[in-house]
Write an enzyme that holds these catalytic residues in place. Structure first.
Site, PDB file in Angstrom:
ATOM      1  N   GLU A 218       0.886  -1.175   0.000  1.00 39.39           N
ATOM      2  CA  GLU A 218       0.000   0.000   0.000  1.00 39.39           C
ATOM      3  C   GLU A 218       0.909   1.205   0.000  1.00 39.39           C
ATOM      4  O   GLU A 218       1.545   1.525   0.994  1.00 39.39           O
ATOM      5  CB  GLU A 218      -0.914  -0.048   1.228  1.00 39.39           C
ATOM      6  CG  GLU A 218      -2.066   0.927   1.166  1.00 39.39           C
ATOM      7  CD  GLU A 218      -1.714   2.264   1.764  1.00 39.39           C
ATOM      8  OE1 GLU A 218      -1.269   3.139   0.990  1.00 39.39           O
ATOM      9  OE2 GLU A 218      -1.875   2.438   2.972  1.00 39.39           O
ATOM     10  N   CYS A 252      -1.831   8.649   3.346  1.00 36.40           N
ATOM     11  CA  CYS A 252      -1.536   8.143   2.008  1.00 36.40           C
ATOM     12  C   CYS A 252      -2.639   8.465   1.008  1.00 36.40           C
ATOM     13  O   CYS A 252      -2.390   8.507  -0.197  1.00 36.40           O
ATOM     14  CB  CYS A 252      -1.287   6.640   2.053  1.00 36.40           C
ATOM     15  SG  CYS A 252      -2.630   5.705   2.834  1.00 36.40           S
TER      16      CYS A 252
END
Length: 475
Positions: A218, A252
């Site tokens: 990720e 993120c």
């Protein structure tokens, strides 16, 4: 309770992983009751120690909003663990297939992988540990955390609590600097999950490949916000800045840049000032506003601004009137808009991961879509606009880990949806059943019929069989 793994060194790592893998094999598949017990203990760890955990995160940051820690780190982790508890019995069920041939049985059984390594980043040091752990435990695996060295107090407390709630052969923690993280990536896990930058993700994947360890990455990237001409601009600004100011943009999936219709920048700035005045009438002394995690991250945000200004950008600080835009002593930095951002600026080339928000204008909406497609695929994309056809085009014509229409980051809180990236923003997804499947092996199991009819076609001699096959293929 066995807690033999303490203060694990790099040299001890291979033995720890091997011992846990052997324990997993000897114990056999984890029962539903054991999986639920592990999930419940993880939930209790968070609930019973939420205050101490929030205080540790705050101390690591210099100031981390207590609400943000309890909501995003503790609360969301508990939500993931509870969702797994509610559904794991169903997820574990064998999937029966229809009979391939009379008397033959075929099914899919979900088997635990074994031992999963979880490399945890500093920006959400609990959420990004326990959210994947929900899938890992639901699938019947054991795990090892490697928390970030940038949040040392939180990491040390996490290690202490894990040893209190879990046998070290179920779940343990490895502490250390970047060299430990590099060694961790090279271990013979049954699966490895990494959350962090694309650059480090390449190293992790390369190290894992040496042992053919499957990875879930990720990685983030530059998540765009496309504001359509028909969008309510005030709503778009408020919802964008709600997330951009959360954790000071150190997320993120945080909005990384905004694509605006030509001529809309001034109105965007006006709405942004109004939003910030309402949400953060003061900032430097405001416990609700989070600091940047360390000096290096603070200095990088300043460098991004200086680079943009040197290349012609107009920089607009949204700091409250009378307050500085940023303060190195507190590492607090107000959201800063970079107007007329261009592609030669670092702020449009690198993931920002902070409170800097570039604005870029477009003339036609198709031009904005083309701009997104000309750049690496992001972890998330955001679209503001009410035209259903244009919403559909955004979904069809762009590729991202997730797409949210008329909001920011909402998809990450829906446990039934997959969470993950695509291409440079990552590979593999977890959350809910997607985590269970990610950390399980879907094993094909076939029971032959008593007559064994399906395999007789493979038995020599082939003369008559060949004639029949040729007749079938010739039609």
């Amino acid at each position: 309770m066995n807690n033999e793994f303490k203060n694990i060194t790099i040299d001890q790592l291979p033995g720890v992983v091997a011992t846990m893998k052997q324990a997993h094999i000897e114990a056999g598949p984890a029962s539903l009751e054991l999986r639920l017990d592990r999930l419940q203990r993880a939930e209790r760890l968070l609930k019973e120690n939420h205050q101490a955990l929030a205080e540790a995160i705050c101390a690591d940051y210099g100031n981390r909003s207590r609400y943000q820690s309890l909501a995003a780190d503790v609360g969301m982790s508990i939500k993931s663990l509870q969702h797994a508890q509610e559904n794991v019995a169903q997820w574990m069920q064998t999937q029966e297939n229809s009979e391939p041939m009379p008397g033959m049985q075929a099914r899919i059984e979900f088997q635990p992988l074994g031992v999963v390594g979880i490399i945890v980043p500093w920006n959400f040091p609990l959420n990004l540990a326990f959210s994947p752990l929900a899938g890992v435990f639901a699938a019947g695996n054991r795990a090892i955390f490697k928390p970030s060295e940038l949040t040392p107090k939180t990491s040390a407390l996490l290690a202490q609590l894990v040893s209190q709630y879990f046998d070290s052969l179920e779940l343990t923690t490895v502490l250390g600097e970047a060299d430990v993280g590099a060694a961790f990536s090279a271990q013979k896990f049954d699966h490895l999950i990494f959350t962090g930058s694309t650059a480090v993700g390449r190293h992790v994947m390369r190290a894992a490949a040496e042992n053919l360890v499957p990875v879930t990455l990720e990685l983030g990237g530059k998540s765009p916000v496309l504001v359509a001409p028909d969008a309510n601009l005030r709503t778009a600004v408020e919802r964008t800045l709600t997330v951009k100011t959360f954790n000071a943009g150190q997320i993120c999936m945080s909005p990384d840049y905004v694509l605006l219709p030509e001529g809309a920048q001034d109105e965007f700035v006006r709405h942004a000032r109004e939003f910030m005045q309402q949400a953060f009438p003061t900032l430097q002394g405001n416990a609700d506003y989070t600091s940047l995690v360390c000096d290096a991250h603070f200095e990088r945000q300043i460098a991004l601004l200086e680079d943009a200004k040197s290349k012609g950008a107009t920089v607009v600080s949204l700091a409250p009137e009378g307050e500085v835009a940023y303060d190195a002593a507190t590492r607090k930095m107000a959201t800063v808009l970079v107007l007329n951002a261009t592609d030669d600026m670092r702020v449009m080339q690198e993931e920002v991961f902070g409170p800097v928000l570039p604005l870029k204008s477009y003339q036609q909406e198709q031009e904005a879509v083309a701009y997104i497609n000309a750049h690496p695929r992001p972890l998330a994309a955001y679209y503001f606009g009410d035209n259903a056809e244009n919403q559909r085009r955004m979904a069809d014509m762009t590729t991202s880990g997730g797409l949210v229409i008329n909001d920011i980051m909402t998809h990450s809180s829906v446990e039934s949806l997959p969470f993950g990236g695509v291409g440079p923003s990552g590979m593999g997804a977890y959350h809910g059943i997607h985590g269970f499947l990610r950390f399980s092996h879907a094993k094909a199991v076939v029971e032959q019929s008593p007559s064994g009819e399906s395999s007789l076609r493979l038995r020599a001699p082939y003369g008559e069989k060949l004639e029949q096959l040729e007749q079938i293929l010739s039609h």
